[in-house]
Design a protein around this motif. Sequence first.
Motif, PDB file in Angstrom:
ATOM      1  N   GLY A  67       0.701  -1.283  -0.025  1.00  0.00           N
ATOM      2  CA  GLY A  67       0.003  -0.066  -0.097  1.00  0.00           C
ATOM      3  C   GLY A  67       0.761   1.311  -0.023  1.00  0.00           C
ATOM      4  O   GLY A  67       0.338   2.468  -0.025  1.00  0.00           O
ATOM      5  N   ARG A  68       2.082   1.155  -0.100  1.00  0.00           N
ATOM      6  CA  ARG A  68       3.021   2.289   0.055  1.00  0.00           C
ATOM      7  C   ARG A  68       3.224   2.990  -1.349  1.00  0.00           C
ATOM      8  O   ARG A  68       3.537   4.312  -1.524  1.00  0.00           O
ATOM      9  CB  ARG A  68       4.428   2.019   0.667  1.00  0.00           C
ATOM     10  N   PHE A  69       3.000   2.213  -2.549  1.00  0.00           N
ATOM     11  CA  PHE A  69       3.126   2.678  -3.855  1.00  0.00           C
ATOM     12  C   PHE A  69       2.036   2.761  -4.702  1.00  0.00           C
ATOM     13  O   PHE A  69       0.793   1.905  -4.275  1.00  0.00           O
ATOM     14  CB  PHE A  69       4.297   1.685  -4.731  1.00  0.00           C
ATOM     15  N   THR A  70       1.735   3.775  -5.479  1.00  0.00           N
ATOM     16  CA  THR A  70       0.726   3.780  -6.214  1.00  0.00           C
ATOM     17  C   THR A  70       0.993   4.322  -7.855  1.00  0.00           C
ATOM     18  O   THR A  70       2.025   5.273  -7.696  1.00  0.00           O
ATOM     19  CB  THR A  70      -0.168   5.243  -5.782  1.00  0.00           C
ATOM     20  N   ILE A  71       0.782   3.334  -8.451  1.00  0.00           N
ATOM     21  CA  ILE A  71       0.924   3.642 -10.158  1.00  0.00           C
ATOM     22  C   ILE A  71      -0.287   4.441 -10.682  1.00  0.00           C
ATOM     23  O   ILE A  71      -1.343   4.060 -10.372  1.00  0.00           O
ATOM     24  CB  ILE A  71       1.190   2.254 -11.015  1.00  0.00           C
ATOM     25  N   SER A  72      -0.008   5.209 -11.558  1.00  0.00           N
ATOM     26  CA  SER A  72      -0.844   6.019 -12.268  1.00  0.00           C
ATOM     27  C   SER A  72      -0.540   6.206 -13.657  1.00  0.00           C
ATOM     28  O   SER A  72       0.699   6.424 -13.867  1.00  0.00           O
ATOM     29  CB  SER A  72      -1.507   7.240 -11.515  1.00  0.00           C
ATOM     30  N   THR A  73      -1.325   6.913 -14.483  1.00  0.00           N
ATOM     31  CA  THR A  73      -0.971   7.000 -15.743  1.00  0.00           C
ATOM     32  C   THR A  73      -1.939   7.986 -16.421  1.00  0.00           C
ATOM     33  O   THR A  73      -2.994   8.419 -16.060  1.00  0.00           O
ATOM     34  CB  THR A  73      -1.164   5.608 -16.837  1.00  0.00           C
ATOM     35  N   ASP A  74      -1.045   8.783 -17.382  1.00  0.00           N
ATOM     36  CA  ASP A  74      -1.901   9.756 -18.686  1.00  0.00           C
ATOM     37  C   ASP A  74      -1.605   8.962 -19.716  1.00  0.00           C
ATOM     38  O   ASP A  74      -0.701   9.034 -20.310  1.00  0.00           O
ATOM     39  CB  ASP A  74      -1.318  11.134 -18.100  1.00  0.00           C
ATOM     40  N   SER A  75      -2.784   8.369 -19.752  1.00  0.00           N
ATOM     41  CA  SER A  75      -2.580   7.187 -20.964  1.00  0.00           C
ATOM     42  C   SER A  75      -2.499   8.133 -22.370  1.00  0.00           C
ATOM     43  O   SER A  75      -2.016   7.537 -23.430  1.00  0.00           O
ATOM     44  CB  SER A  75      -3.801   6.316 -21.334  1.00  0.00           C
ATOM     45  N   THR A  76      -3.262   9.154 -22.329  1.00  0.00           N
ATOM     46  CA  THR A  76      -3.119  10.177 -23.494  1.00  0.00           C
ATOM     47  C   THR A  76      -1.586  10.381 -23.955  1.00  0.00           C
ATOM     48  O   THR A  76      -1.334  10.607 -25.244  1.00  0.00           O
ATOM     49  CB  THR A  76      -4.055  11.315 -23.675  1.00  0.00           C
ATOM     50  N   LYS A  77      -0.868  10.493 -23.144  1.00  0.00           N
ATOM     51  CA  LYS A  77       0.498  10.995 -23.282  1.00  0.00           C
ATOM     52  C   LYS A  77       1.474   9.668 -23.080  1.00  0.00           C
ATOM     53  O   LYS A  77       2.734   9.790 -23.088  1.00  0.00           O
ATOM     54  CB  LYS A  77       0.904  12.117 -22.459  1.00  0.00           C
ATOM     55  N   ASN A  78       1.030   8.472 -22.888  1.00  0.00           N
ATOM     56  CA  ASN A  78       1.996   7.449 -22.514  1.00  0.00           C
ATOM     57  C   ASN A  78       2.937   7.526 -21.627  1.00  0.00           C
ATOM     58  O   ASN A  78       4.112   7.441 -21.661  1.00  0.00           O
ATOM     59  CB  ASN A  78       2.647   6.766 -23.694  1.00  0.00           C
ATOM     60  N   ILE A  79       2.305   8.003 -20.264  1.00  0.00           N
ATOM     61  CA  ILE A  79       3.225   8.680 -19.198  1.00  0.00           C
ATOM     62  C   ILE A  79       2.631   7.499 -17.959  1.00  0.00           C
ATOM     63  O   ILE A  79       1.582   7.550 -18.011  1.00  0.00           O
ATOM     64  CB  ILE A  79       3.121  10.225 -18.700  1.00  0.00           C
ATOM     65  N   VAL A  80       3.643   7.079 -17.118  1.00  0.00           N
ATOM     66  CA  VAL A  80       3.072   6.434 -15.968  1.00  0.00           C
ATOM     67  C   VAL A  80       4.051   6.790 -14.892  1.00  0.00           C
ATOM     68  O   VAL A  80       5.229   7.051 -15.056  1.00  0.00           O
ATOM     69  CB  VAL A  80       3.383   4.879 -16.266  1.00  0.00           C
ATOM     70  N   ASP A  81       3.434   7.134 -13.829  1.00  0.00           N
ATOM     71  CA  ASP A  81       4.188   7.486 -12.473  1.00  0.00           C
ATOM     72  C   ASP A  81       4.091   6.647 -11.631  1.00  0.00           C
ATOM     73  O   ASP A  81       3.070   5.864 -11.532  1.00  0.00           O
ATOM     74  CB  ASP A  81       3.530   8.707 -12.113  1.00  0.00           C
ATOM     75  N   LEU A  82       5.160   6.525 -10.724  1.00  0.00           N
ATOM     76  CA  LEU A  82       5.156   5.731  -9.552  1.00  0.00           C
ATOM     77  C   LEU A  82       5.014   6.482  -8.228  1.00  0.00           C
ATOM     78  O   LEU A  82       6.453   7.047  -8.090  1.00  0.00           O
ATOM     79  CB  LEU A  82       6.140   4.520  -9.782  1.00  0.00           C
ATOM     80  N   GLN A  83       4.322   6.718  -7.648  1.00  0.00           N
ATOM     81  CA  GLN A  83       4.467   7.436  -6.194  1.00  0.00           C
ATOM     82  C   GLN A  83       4.949   6.366  -5.022  1.00  0.00           C
ATOM     83  O   GLN A  83       4.034   5.462  -4.962  1.00  0.00           O
ATOM     84  CB  GLN A  83       2.982   8.004  -6.048  1.00  0.00           C
ATOM     85  N   ILE A  84       6.066   6.762  -4.366  1.00  0.00           N
ATOM     86  CA  ILE A  84       6.558   6.137  -3.273  1.00  0.00           C
ATOM     87  C   ILE A  84       6.309   6.807  -2.054  1.00  0.00           C
ATOM     88  O   ILE A  84       6.760   8.022  -2.089  1.00  0.00           O
ATOM     89  CB  ILE A  84       7.944   5.905  -3.577  1.00  0.00           C
ATOM     90  N   ASN A  85       5.783   6.310  -1.194  1.00  0.00           N
ATOM     91  CA  ASN A  85       5.492   6.869   0.152  1.00  0.00           C
ATOM     92  C   ASN A  85       6.011   5.966   1.080  1.00  0.00           C
ATOM     93  O   ASN A  85       6.263   4.794   1.005  1.00  0.00           O
ATOM     94  CB  ASN A  85       3.932   6.999   0.423  1.00  0.00           C
ATOM     95  N   ASP A  86       6.338   6.557   2.243  1.00  0.00           N
ATOM     96  CA  ASP A  86       6.880   5.936   3.463  1.00  0.00           C
ATOM     97  C   ASP A  86       8.107   5.011   2.790  1.00  0.00           C
ATOM     98  O   ASP A  86       8.255   3.751   3.248  1.00  0.00           O
ATOM     99  CB  ASP A  86       5.819   4.866   4.091  1.00  0.00           C
TER     100      ASP A  86
END
Length: 123
Positions: A67-86
């Motif tokens: 539960g510490r990481f979250t993956i998200s995307t802006d599919s229109t731009k082919n961008i994916v982010d990885l939020q790392i917490n704690d």
Amino acid sequence: QVQVTESGGGLVQTGGSLVLSCAATISDSGFRLNFMAWNRQLPGKARELVALIRSDGSTSYADFVKGRFTISTDSTKNIVDLQINDAQPEDTAVYYCNVDLKRPGHSFKYAYWGQGTQVTVSS
């Protein structure tokens, strides 16, 4: 044809947060995106999957994310982010982004990888 570029790595203290970003440039219009994923390689260990997000928006995470990481995307731009917490010292690794592509009507899949970005978590 396909370029994968990661950014956002660096040094973070234990308990801190950071965001890794990956941009895929796909010049071949015949490709369709299967998923984008973040992987990591700890020193002396094999590369392992951290999280992936599919073209339909569904996600999967490794158990160690807890539960510490979250993956998200802006599919229109082919961008994916990885939020790392704690962040924890055991998260210290080189993080790699990969893009999985396919061509409509074909079962073969194409995997492209970035060069990786170093994340170091200080204790």
